[in-house]
Design a protein around this motif. Structure first.
Motif, PDB file in Angstrom:
ATOM      1  N   VAL A 150       0.870  -1.167   0.000  1.00 25.99           N
ATOM      2  CA  VAL A 150       0.000   0.000   0.000  1.00 25.99           C
ATOM      3  C   VAL A 150       0.902   1.210   0.000  1.00 25.99           C
ATOM      4  O   VAL A 150       1.821   1.288   0.815  1.00 25.99           O
ATOM      5  N   THR A 151       0.691   2.140  -0.901  1.00 27.69           N
ATOM      6  CA  THR A 151       1.641   3.246  -0.961  1.00 27.69           C
ATOM      7  C   THR A 151       1.009   4.514  -1.504  1.00 27.69           C
ATOM      8  O   THR A 151      -0.046   4.511  -2.122  1.00 27.69           O
ATOM      9  N   HIS A 152       1.688   5.605  -1.237  1.00 28.67           N
ATOM     10  CA  HIS A 152       1.311   6.911  -1.746  1.00 28.67           C
ATOM     11  C   HIS A 152       2.395   7.438  -2.655  1.00 28.67           C
ATOM     12  O   HIS A 152       2.287   8.496  -3.226  1.00 28.67           O
ATOM     13  N   ASP A 153       3.484   6.666  -2.687  1.00 34.12           N
ATOM     14  CA  ASP A 153       4.729   7.205  -3.207  1.00 34.12           C
ATOM     15  C   ASP A 153       4.854   6.867  -4.693  1.00 34.12           C
ATOM     16  O   ASP A 153       5.056   5.720  -5.079  1.00 34.12           O
ATOM     17  N   LEU A 154       4.722   7.895  -5.541  1.00 34.28           N
ATOM     18  CA  LEU A 154       4.794   7.670  -6.981  1.00 34.28           C
ATOM     19  C   LEU A 154       6.126   7.081  -7.397  1.00 34.28           C
ATOM     20  O   LEU A 154       6.200   6.243  -8.293  1.00 34.28           O
ATOM     21  N   ASP A 155       7.196   7.523  -6.720  1.00 38.05           N
ATOM     22  CA  ASP A 155       8.518   7.021  -7.071  1.00 38.05           C
ATOM     23  C   ASP A 155       8.625   5.520  -6.815  1.00 38.05           C
ATOM     24  O   ASP A 155       9.189   4.783  -7.603  1.00 38.05           O
ATOM     25  N   SER A 156       8.029   5.089  -5.695  1.00 35.09           N
ATOM     26  CA  SER A 156       8.028   3.643  -5.401  1.00 35.09           C
ATOM     27  C   SER A 156       7.290   2.886  -6.482  1.00 35.09           C
ATOM     28  O   SER A 156       7.740   1.844  -6.945  1.00 35.09           O
ATOM     29  N   LEU A 157       6.137   3.421  -6.870  1.00 36.03           N
ATOM     30  CA  LEU A 157       5.351   2.744  -7.891  1.00 36.03           C
ATOM     31  C   LEU A 157       6.170   2.580  -9.153  1.00 36.03           C
ATOM     32  O   LEU A 157       6.199   1.528  -9.778  1.00 36.03           O
ATOM     33  N   TYR A 158       6.858   3.662  -9.478  1.00 38.03           N
ATOM     34  CA  TYR A 158       7.641   3.667 -10.699  1.00 38.03           C
ATOM     35  C   TYR A 158       8.819   2.709 -10.595  1.00 38.03           C
ATOM     36  O   TYR A 158       9.127   1.956 -11.511  1.00 38.03           O
ATOM     37  N   ALA A 159       9.471   2.729  -9.427  1.00 36.69           N
ATOM     38  CA  ALA A 159      10.720   1.995  -9.283  1.00 36.69           C
ATOM     39  C   ALA A 159      10.519   0.497  -9.120  1.00 36.69           C
ATOM     40  O   ALA A 159      11.289  -0.290  -9.643  1.00 36.69           O
ATOM     41  N   VAL A 160       9.512   0.087  -8.350  1.00 41.71           N
ATOM     42  CA  VAL A 160       9.479  -1.329  -8.006  1.00 41.71           C
ATOM     43  C   VAL A 160       8.235  -2.101  -8.429  1.00 41.71           C
ATOM     44  O   VAL A 160       8.285  -3.319  -8.537  1.00 41.71           O
ATOM     45  N   CYS A 161       7.120  -1.419  -8.641  1.00 39.69           N
ATOM     46  CA  CYS A 161       5.888  -2.188  -8.794  1.00 39.69           C
ATOM     47  C   CYS A 161       5.733  -2.784 -10.192  1.00 39.69           C
ATOM     48  O   CYS A 161       5.910  -2.100 -11.189  1.00 39.69           O
TER      49      CYS A 161
END
Lengths: 256, 379
Positions: free
Chosen positions: A204-215
């Protein structure tokens, strides 16, 4: 990676409905999580992302619908089956939720002691291994949670979630409250662990960078259900107003 | 979880030892494996070569990889040339991960000499006791200063909070205080009835009950009940606020936690404990009257008339004067322990226990001092 067929469904949610009193958080919610993938769940504040996570791990009883983990229905499990299931997942809560009266190493040892009764020296060695794997210094093991910074608590919480080498980990806002460098390092860590351990990650995340980097895949929670799942490219093509604002908003510029 | 044990076979080869691992080398199966592996590597190894064969391993996780890695490392440290064969790519990644994170941390081993340990604990306890006393004196001073500041500017008194705590600590305690002091008064009368009857002096039961209840029992009992009920609650409330960083938040907003949290509680106690003591006096006497009437045929009117003649009013004041002092000490200790909580749930529990123990201890010490003082001045 110890994957056995990428189409394996680890978590399957069908027609889920959760409500608090008369306040319906979501209904008719469907979601699948496949083995070995990192799925990111996004949604506006209050859209029930954390509630969904808590429902899947059985902390909240759904008002309607069915949740299956590893192909088994949660609601019909006996106590023993439940315990065995709990050994196959790890959960990281928002602020780590470490046991405050235990040191970090003891926190990591707790699931091993509880479930498998491993010998003390081995548990100490394994705890040191996990603590190092999540990128903490060895000395952190003897510290108490209140002596750690927020970022270190999250890492320690992840070490505890990984204590039993689970097949799936649930992460609730893993990068919230971390500085961008710390958050990027944490993203990398999750990606590396997923690749080496063959983990499935539900994030669960709010972090666009995380979405971009790992998902690998993103699920969007809006209008009281999962309105769309897909890759980042799929999201960028969506026309739903909330998704457009989210992925094309002023804070999304770094993703191009 | 799929079952299936982890096992290993040892084969002697011409040049050394071949270690053939089989089954599921996962954390669930390691309990019985750790001992044998340690023993294997712990013996004085003389082989030239140690080969680990993973061909028969169906599952491996970091824990399983770790014990294999550790065994290989320990062989290596004894000069045995070690290698892994038949390892799949997936397993190799795990081994690399484990090897990269082999950074064990040795805790500084604690002193084991029991004498030193005992002395250390005694010393630490004494130092701690002095530090506590000092710190509580500090809070006492700060509270008085805050009180003085509030006197100059009465708007600083938190009336809502004060009234709330007066209700919680005072009014809500009336039933339990009443019941317990009634029972104690009755028990005193029972004792008098039993012993004094032997001397044909039953009528002195009145003096016994009135003297004991007014001077000592009601005020001590009330103080102990309030310490257990509300002193501990103060510690837990304030302690939880410390854990949540609420106290820090108050300071940054410019709110003085002493003024907002400590002062209203202390004042509420000082106002309410004398009132509760008065209730306790009445109920204690009432208990004595009831038992005297039932067992000794001393009518309530007779009881009161005799009490009026033989027990001067100063006995009532002797008990009552102590109440505000007890109140001050209990509230101060409760708040002090709360403010000294550090970060953990365990600490909140520890401090709450300490708060009750310390306040009851102090109440009895102060009571003894008062008794000596009264004796000297003949009050």
């Amino acid at each position: 990676m110890a994957r056995s067929g990428d189409s394996d469904v680890v978590v399957s949610v069908r027609g889920l409905k959760t409500q608090f009193g008369r306040n319906v958080i979501y209904e008719h919610l469907d979601l699948d999580v496949y083995r070995g993938e990192i799925i990111g769940v996004v949604g506006a504040s209050g859209s029930g992302k954390s509630v969904l996570l808590r429902s899947i791990v059985g902390l909240l009883k759904p008002a309607a619908g069915r949740i299956q983990l590893f192909g088994r229905d949660m609601s019909s499990m006996t106590f023993e089956e439940r315990t065995r299931l709990e050994q196959r997942w790890g959960v990281l809560f928002q602020d780590g939720a470490l046991f405050s009266s235990l040191t970090v190493a003891q926190n990591v040892e707790t699931p091993m002691k509880e479930h498998y009764g491993l010998p003390e020296p081995l548990m100490a060695e394994l705890a040191a291994l996990k603590i190092s794997m999540v990128g903490l210094q060895p000395e952190a093991g003897s510290k108490y949670p209140y002596e750690l910074s927020g970022g270190m608590r999250k890492r320690a919480g992840l070490a505890r979630a990984l204590a039993l080498d689970p097949e799936i980990v649930f992460l609730d806002e893993p990068t919230a409250g971390l500085d961008p460098i710390g958050a990027a390092a944490y993203d990398k860590l999750i990606k590396r662990l997923q690749q080496t351990l063959g983990l499935t990650v539900f994030m669960v995340t709010h972090d666009l960078d995380s979405l971009y980097a790992v998902c690998d895949r993103i699920a969007v929670l809006a209008d009281k259900r999962v309105i769309v799942t897909g890759t980042l490219e799929d999201m960028l093509r969506q026309t739903h107003p909330w998704i457009r604002d989210y992925f094309h908003g002023p804070r999304a510029r770094g993703m191009k | 979880m799929t079952t299936g044990a982890a096992t290993f076979d040892l084969e002697q080869t011409s040049r050394g030892l071949r270690f053939v691992a089989k089954g599921q080398w996962i954390v669930a199966n390691l309990k019985s494996l750790d001992g044998p592996l340690r023993k294997l590597a712990g013996q004085n190894r003389r082989e030239r070569e140690f080969i680990v064969d993973l061909g028969g391993v169906t599952r491996l996780d970091t824990a399983g990889a770790f014990v294999l890695y550790r065994t290989i490392k320990e062989f290596g440290e004894q000069g045995v040339r070690s290698s892994i064969v038949e390892i799949s790519d997936d397993f190799q990644i795990l081994f690399d991960e484990v090897a990269a994170n082999d950074r064990p941390y040795e805790l500084p081993s604690p002193s084991v000499d029991p004498l030193v340990f005992a002395l250390d604990r005694i010393g630490a306890a004494i130092v701690d006791a002095f530090a506590q006393a000092r710190s509580i004196m500090g809070l006492l001073g700060v509270t008085l200063v805050t009180f003085g500041r509030a006197l100059k500017n009465p708007k600083r008194f938190r009336i809502t909070s004060l009234v709330f705590h007066m209700e919680q600590a005072g009014l809500d305690a009336v039933p339990i205080v009443s019941l317990l002091t009634f029972l104690i008064g009755a028990v005193m009368a029972f004792l008098g009835a039993k012993i004094l009857k032997l001397f044909g002096a039953e009528i002195f039961t009145v003096e016994l009950v009135a003297f004991a209840v007014l001077r000592e029992l009601s005020v001590i009992l009330t103080a102990i009940i309030v310490a257990g009920r509300s002193g501990s609650a103060f510690t837990a409330q304030i302690g939880t606020m410390v854990v949540n960083e609420e106290i820090d938040a108050m300071r940054t907003i410019g709110i003085d936690p002493i003024e907002v949290l400590v002062l209203p509680r202390v004042l509420a106690f000082i106002l309410m404990l004398p009132l509760l003591t008065f209730v306790a006096d009445i109920m204690g006497l009432f208990g004595g009257i009831v038992v005297s009437w039932a067992l000794l045929d001393i009518s309530p009117v007779m009881f009161l008339v005799r009490m009026n003649e033989t027990i001067p009013i100063n006995n009532f004041w002797a008990g009552m004067i102590k109440a505000p002092f007890f109140a001050f000490v209990i509230a101060l200790i409760g708040c002090h322990e709360g403010l000294n909580v550090v970060g953990t749930a365990e600490s909140v529990g520890q401090r709450t226990t300490q708060s009750v123990v310390q306040s009851i201890f102090m109440v009895i010490v102060i009571d003894a001092l008062f008794a000596m003082f009264y004796l000297e001045v003949d009050f």
